[in-house]
Design an enzyme around this catalytic site. Sequence first.
Site, PDB file in Angstrom:
ATOM      1  N   SER A  82     -42.564 111.555-157.732  1.00 36.59           N
ATOM      2  CA  SER A  82     -41.063 111.212-157.334  1.00 36.59           C
ATOM      3  C   SER A  82     -41.029 110.557-156.046  1.00 36.59           C
ATOM      4  CB  SER A  82     -40.089 112.641-157.425  1.00 36.59           C
ATOM      5  OG  SER A  82     -40.446 112.960-158.460  1.00 36.59           O
ATOM      6  N   HIS A  91     -38.223 113.304-152.687  1.00 33.51           N
ATOM      7  CA  HIS A  91     -37.144 112.359-153.081  1.00 33.51           C
ATOM      8  C   HIS A  91     -36.792 111.754-151.630  1.00 33.51           C
ATOM      9  CE1 HIS A  91     -35.955 113.546-157.180  1.00 33.51           C
ATOM     10  NE2 HIS A  91     -37.278 113.534-157.237  1.00 33.51           N
TER      11      HIS A  91
END
Length: 238
Positions: A133, A184
């Site tokens: 991610s 993220h």
Amino acid sequence: MNIQNLLIKAPITLLLIVIFVGFALYQLTQGVSMDNPSTNDLLRFGANFLPLSLTHEPWRVISSVFLHIGIIHLLFNGFAVYYFGQITEQIIGKWQFLMLFLLSALGGNLLNLFITWQDVQAGGSVGLSAGASGGIMGLGAFLLALAVLRAPTMFVLNAKSLFVVMAINLLMGFALPGIDNAAHIGGALIGALFGMMMSLVLKSKLSRAWFWKMSVIVAAVFGVVWWQLHTQVLALIA
């Protein structure tokens, strides 16, 4: 873009997808559940876990990038690498693309470890993380920066669409449990940094050598951050 075109125009993108899938299939042959891998299995195959990643197994900040927690996680990240990767790789080239992906993933994992360490010192628990991610968000933020700054590329980058995709991913991280939002955010910050620098390169205000100079600087900063966290964890253990 089919596999043949990917192999020609975006070989590292294809390679990353193959590694993701191949690693998952290898785990399957070792008795790991594709849908619901156990904590022990994730640790065995390289998940990012503070007591190990910040002591004697720092390689986990890289190995965890290629490890996924379940088939949905694998499919989502595989598609996201395909979606962002093929465009990014054609804009900046395969080796710069690989460096951007890895540094973004590292930035995300280090931010995860930093936040987890603060939680531990405040009495919180330690979890583990895995997945690409951080690297994916780095690619998305890189493209968004190019779009916002209107860097000249071979593609027409839609800033509004990219912003919506990035915002949805970040909001999901805050709204749903079990998502590593630190990865993220960390990955997106690194991607945006390189996007701003690359926009100057593409506008001929900087040499392409600046990409590698910045890569060395970022990697050195990451090394210092890891070492600082490492020494703090060892001091607590001692």
